[in-house]
Design a protein around this motif. Structure first.
Motif, short mmCIF file in Angstrom:
data_model
loop_
_atom_site.label_atom_id
_atom_site.label_comp_id
_atom_site.label_asym_id
_atom_site.label_seq_id
_atom_site.Cartn_x
_atom_site.Cartn_y
_atom_site.Cartn_z
N THR A 144 -1.25 5.89 4.14
CA THR A 144 -1.64 4.78 4.46
C THR A 144 -0.29 4.00 4.85
N ASN A 188 -0.76 6.16 -0.95
CA ASN A 188 -0.35 5.08 -1.02
C ASN A 188 0.67 4.27 -0.55
N ARG A 243 -1.41 -1.39 10.81
CA ARG A 243 -2.29 -2.52 11.02
C ARG A 243 -1.95 -2.95 12.60
N THR A 263 -8.90 2.47 -0.63
CA THR A 263 -8.31 3.49 0.05
C THR A 263 -8.88 4.58 -1.29
N THR A 298 -1.74 5.52 8.92
CA THR A 298 -2.27 4.27 9.38
C THR A 298 -1.41 3.28 9.69
N CYS A 355 -5.93 0.92 10.88
CA CYS A 355 -6.41 0.16 9.53
C CYS A 355 -5.64 -0.43 8.76
N ASP A 356 -6.09 -1.85 8.61
CA ASP A 356 -6.11 -3.19 7.42
C ASP A 356 -6.51 -2.42 6.02
N ALA A 357 -5.54 -1.39 5.40
CA ALA A 357 -6.07 -1.05 3.99
C ALA A 357 -6.91 -2.14 3.45
N THR A 372 -4.60 -3.28 -1.28
CA THR A 372 -5.06 -2.04 -0.94
C THR A 372 -5.10 -0.30 -1.31
N ALA A 383 0.95 1.92 1.69
CA ALA A 383 1.06 0.55 2.35
C ALA A 383 1.04 -0.46 1.22
N VAL A 405 -11.64 0.17 6.01
CA VAL A 405 -11.64 1.51 4.45
C VAL A 405 -11.75 2.44 4.95
#
Length: 239
Positions: free
Chosen positions: A8, A76, A34, A113, A32, A53-55, A109, A78, A61
């Motif tokens: 992400t 992770n 945004r 996720t 991913t 994708c906005d986590a 986030t 993001a 998600v």
């Protein structure tokens, strides 16, 4: 066997370097972000799959998780620094918004996720690696508090996922040059101070972090879990 890796926030900075490291290792990598144009460009440049994708959005998600039958590694990455609230006595609504934004970006986030894909890990060898920060160990305000909470959550996550053969660790970075973390708001004087407080007298690089993440998802790290690994050139030391 080709591993499936989800990163992400994989379109810039640390996340992009992590995605590149796994792609170079022959993994099937999904990144991913945004912004559609940025996701598409990153996917093309790295030879990976890009997913907008906005986590921090549960529905997005869920849609992301539905793309996978199985997953081997989740990173992770993001996150980010919410804009500071100006003034010595900030408006409480603005202060609340800042704290919520930092918690949403840097903790939730990862929580959302990971929860969405936890059943995708099959067999021994899975890994969840989350990107933390030295800010959790010093006066980092709402950002540091969010990263400290990330480390605390990781410790409980490790116990939950261990029966599935999944390790869970945080890589806490120090000052890393070449990212947009400070949004060009870092003065030369402040940068010199951040470098000077390290033992190695250099800023970190995105590759420093990416290589550590890659190791934590490797066979050589199967007995490392529930940990926060500090990668900061000695600016913060543990014992």
């Amino acid at each position: 066997m080709t591993r499936t890796v989800l990163v992400t926030g994989g379109t810039s900075g640390i996340g992009r370097a992590v995605a590149a490291a796994f792609a170079a290792d022959g993994a099937e990598v999904f990144v991913t972000g945004r912004t559609p144009a940025t996701v598409e460009r990153t996917a093309e440049e790295l030879g990976v799959h890009g997913v907008v994708c906005d986590a921090g959005d549960p529905r997005q998600v869920e849609a992301l998780a539905a793309r996978f039958d199985t997953l081997d590694v989740l990173v992770n990455a993001a996150g980010g620094l919410a804009r500071a609230v100006p003034g010595a006595e900030p408006d409480l609504d603005a202060l609340l918004a800042q704290w919520r934004e930092n918690l949403a970006q840097n903790l939730l986030t990862a929580v959302l996720t990971t929860a969405s894909v936890r059943d995708k890990f099959t067999g021994d060898g899975g890994a969840v690696v989350s990107i933390g920060s030295i800010g959790a160990e010093r006066g980092g305000g709402s950002y540091g508090a969010a990263k400290a909470a990330l480390a605390a959550w990781n410790a409980s996550l490790s116990a939950e996922l261990a029966p599935r053969g999944v390790t869970c660790n945080v890589v806490a970075s120090g000052y890393v040059a070449g990212t947009n973390f400070f949004r060009d708001g870092l003065s030369e004087e402040r940068e010199r101070a951040l470098v000077e407080e390290t033992h190695v007298k250099r800023a970190g690089t995105v590759d420093d972090i990416a290589r550590t993440v890659h190791f934590l998802a490797s066979p050589g790290a199967r007995h490392i879990t529930g940990q926060t690994v500090h990668v900061n050139g000695g600016a913060f030391t543990t014992r």
